[in-house]
Design an enzyme around this catalytic site. Sequence first.
Site, mmCIF file in Angstrom:
data_model
loop_
_atom_site.group_PDB
_atom_site.id
_atom_site.type_symbol
_atom_site.label_atom_id
_atom_site.label_comp_id
_atom_site.label_asym_id
_atom_site.label_seq_id
_atom_site.Cartn_x
_atom_site.Cartn_y
_atom_site.Cartn_z
ATOM 1 N N ARG A 204 0.913 -1.224 0.080
ATOM 2 C CA ARG A 204 0.080 0.047 -0.078
ATOM 3 C C ARG A 204 0.954 1.317 -0.083
ATOM 4 N NH1 ARG A 204 -3.563 -2.196 -1.943
ATOM 5 N NH2 ARG A 204 -5.863 -2.402 -0.779
ATOM 6 N N GLU B 48 -3.173 8.050 -4.323
ATOM 7 C CA GLU B 48 -3.824 7.464 -5.628
ATOM 8 C C GLU B 48 -4.959 8.190 -6.099
ATOM 9 O OE1 GLU B 48 -3.852 3.313 -5.699
ATOM 10 O OE2 GLU B 48 -1.823 3.151 -5.031
ATOM 11 N N HIS C 160 -0.783 0.970 -10.085
ATOM 12 C CA HIS C 160 -1.664 -0.090 -9.379
ATOM 13 C C HIS C 160 -2.109 -0.967 -10.192
ATOM 14 C CE1 HIS C 160 -3.677 -0.543 -5.146
ATOM 15 N NE2 HIS C 160 -3.659 -1.295 -5.602
HETATM 16 P P1 NDP Z 1 -1.383 -11.368 3.915
HETATM 17 O O1 NDP Z 1 -2.439 -10.920 5.344
HETATM 18 O O2 NDP Z 1 -1.548 -12.759 3.504
HETATM 19 O O3 NDP Z 1 -0.131 -10.635 4.356
HETATM 20 C C1 NDP Z 1 0.157 -9.433 5.080
HETATM 21 C C2 NDP Z 1 1.433 -9.460 5.512
HETATM 22 O O4 NDP Z 1 1.849 -8.507 6.202
HETATM 23 C C3 NDP Z 1 1.615 -10.845 6.575
HETATM 24 O O5 NDP Z 1 2.992 -11.245 6.691
HETATM 25 C C4 NDP Z 1 1.689 -9.918 7.976
HETATM 26 O O6 NDP Z 1 2.333 -10.701 8.883
HETATM 27 C C5 NDP Z 1 2.358 -8.429 7.434
HETATM 28 N N1 NDP Z 1 2.089 -7.448 8.337
HETATM 29 C C6 NDP Z 1 0.834 -7.191 8.909
HETATM 30 N N2 NDP Z 1 0.635 -5.967 9.412
HETATM 31 C C7 NDP Z 1 1.925 -5.720 9.695
HETATM 32 C C8 NDP Z 1 2.664 -4.636 10.363
HETATM 33 N N3 NDP Z 1 1.993 -3.692 11.139
HETATM 34 N N4 NDP Z 1 4.213 -4.764 10.293
HETATM 35 C C9 NDP Z 1 4.855 -5.810 9.729
HETATM 36 N N5 NDP Z 1 4.237 -6.693 9.043
HETATM 37 C C10 NDP Z 1 2.785 -6.739 9.146
HETATM 38 O O7 NDP Z 1 -2.023 -10.598 2.762
HETATM 39 P P2 NDP Z 1 -1.795 -10.680 1.159
HETATM 40 O O8 NDP Z 1 -0.411 -11.341 1.145
HETATM 41 O O9 NDP Z 1 -2.745 -11.555 0.484
HETATM 42 O O10 NDP Z 1 -1.842 -9.140 0.740
HETATM 43 C C11 NDP Z 1 -1.018 -8.132 1.445
HETATM 44 C C12 NDP Z 1 -1.033 -6.720 1.056
HETATM 45 O O11 NDP Z 1 -0.794 -6.570 -0.452
HETATM 46 C C13 NDP Z 1 -2.641 -6.493 1.016
HETATM 47 O O12 NDP Z 1 -2.751 -5.968 2.322
HETATM 48 C C14 NDP Z 1 -2.719 -5.214 -0.080
HETATM 49 O O13 NDP Z 1 -2.514 -3.983 0.455
HETATM 50 C C15 NDP Z 1 -1.675 -5.673 -1.109
HETATM 51 N N6 NDP Z 1 -2.026 -5.975 -2.276
HETATM 52 C C16 NDP Z 1 -1.645 -4.967 -3.310
HETATM 53 C C17 NDP Z 1 -2.185 -5.214 -4.540
HETATM 54 C C18 NDP Z 1 -1.733 -4.446 -5.818
HETATM 55 O O14 NDP Z 1 -2.347 -4.438 -6.894
HETATM 56 N N7 NDP Z 1 -0.440 -3.825 -5.800
HETATM 57 C C19 NDP Z 1 -3.079 -6.586 -4.899
HETATM 58 C C20 NDP Z 1 -3.342 -7.256 -3.833
HETATM 59 C C21 NDP Z 1 -2.798 -6.913 -2.665
HETATM 60 P P3 NDP Z 1 1.937 -10.411 10.570
HETATM 61 O O15 NDP Z 1 0.432 -10.379 10.670
HETATM 62 O O16 NDP Z 1 2.724 -11.424 11.490
HETATM 63 O O17 NDP Z 1 2.684 -8.979 10.952
#
Ligand code: NDP
Length: 321
Positions: free
Chosen positions: A233, A262, A280
Site C-alpha cells: 500500500r 492515488e 496500481h
Molecule cells: P496477508 O494478510 O497474507 O499478508 C500480510 C503480511 O503483512 C503478513 O505477513 C503480516 O504478518 C504482515 N503485516 C501485517 N501487519 C504488519 C505490520 N504492522 N508490520 C509488519 N508486517 C505486517 O495479505 P496478502 O499477502 O494477501 O496481501 C498483502 C497486501 O498486498 C494487501 O493487504 C494489499 O494491501 C496488497 N495488495 C496489493 C495489490 C496491488 O495491486 N498492488 C494487490 C493485492 C494486494 P504479521 O501479521 O505476522 O505481521
Amino acid sequence: MLPTILTTGRPNALVRARLASAFDVHHLDEAPDREALLAAVGPRVRGLASTGHAGVGADLMDRLPALEIVAHFGVGYDPVDVGAAAARGVVVTNTPDVLTEEVADTAFGLLLATVRELSAAEGWLRAGRWETDGPYPLTRGSLRGRSLGIVGLGRIGRAIARRAEAFGLPVAYHSRRPVADVAHPWYPSAVDLAAAVDTLMIVAPGGAETRHMIGPAVFDALGPEGVLVNVGRGSVVDEAGLVEALRAGRVLAAGLDVFEDEPRVHPGLLDLPRVVLLPHVGSASVATRDAMGALQVDNLEAWFAGRTPPTPVPETPVPAR
Ligand code: NDP
C-alpha cells in the site's frame, strides 16, 4: 423479496451481472443524487459491495441501519472501517488467494524493470536513440548478487519469496511475528531487515499501524545501492522521504505500484532516473479481476443463503452457519 445490495466504487462487468441476477442492486457512485438514493434505499440495504479506495466508514454505515455484510473487492480492505463494522455486528469479507500469484508476478516484473531500467531502455529505443546515440548505457543495478528483504511474508510475500529463490536470491523478511514453517531469517523491524539486505519488497497491508513504516531510517539502512519495491500500500512508504533519499543518492532505485494519494503521484518521482512507476496494476488482468469479483459475490450469496461466507476478515469472524 430479493435482498437489497448497494455498491460503492465501480464494480466490474462480471460483478454487475451476477449481482443483478440475484439481488435488488443500487450503485451509489453512479447515482445522479447520492443523498436521494441513500434516503430512498438506505433503510433496506442489507449488503454492501465495495470496490476501490472510496472509504466505507461509520458515516455510511449509519445510513444503512439494516446492513449485515460488506463484501470488499480486493484482499487489502483498509478502505473499510472494520472497527465500525464489528461494532455494528456487520461482517466484512475480502478476496484473498485468487490474486496472489498475479500480484507476485507483477512484483517480480517490477523488481526486474527497476533494477535493470527496462522502461527507460525501451524509451531509449522508441525515441530512436539506439540508432542515433548507440546502445542504452550499462545499468548500475543488477539482480545478480542481491539479497531480497520482504516486508510482509503473507500470501503474496511468500509467492514472491518462491520466485526469488528460483532467481537465486537469498530471502529474509520482517512481519510482526516469525512465520512458523519458513526457514528464511526473520528480522524484528523493517530497519533491521533493511540493514541486512540491499533490496526491499513491501507487501504489507495499509492502515494506521503500517503508515510510513518505511521512512528515512529504512532508506538509510538499505543504503546507496538499495532498491525499494512497493506493491503493498502507498501509505506504508513515506513518499516525500523516498523522493529526498533518491535525489540525494541515499538509495539507488525504486519501483512503485502503489502511492500515498492515488491516483495522484508525488511529482518529485516523475523526473527521477531509476524509478519505475505503475498505476496500481498488481492484480489487474481480466482473469484475476474476474476471479476477485466472483469471490466478492460468492461471499454475498453465501451470506444471504444462510451459509458461512467463504472469506470473512479476521476482525469480523463469522460462526459456522
Ligand atoms: P496477508 O494478510 O497474507 O499478508 C500480510 C503480511 O503483512 C503478513 O505477513 C503480516 O504478518 C504482515 N503485516 C501485517 N501487519 C504488519 C505490520 N504492522 N508490520 C509488519 N508486517 C505486517 O495479505 P496478502 O499477502 O494477501 O496481501 C498483502 C497486501 O498486498 C494487501 O493487504 C494489499 O494491501 C496488497 N495488495 C496489493 C495489490 C496491488 O495491486 N498492488 C494487490 C493485492 C494486494 P504479521 O501479521 O505476522 O505481521
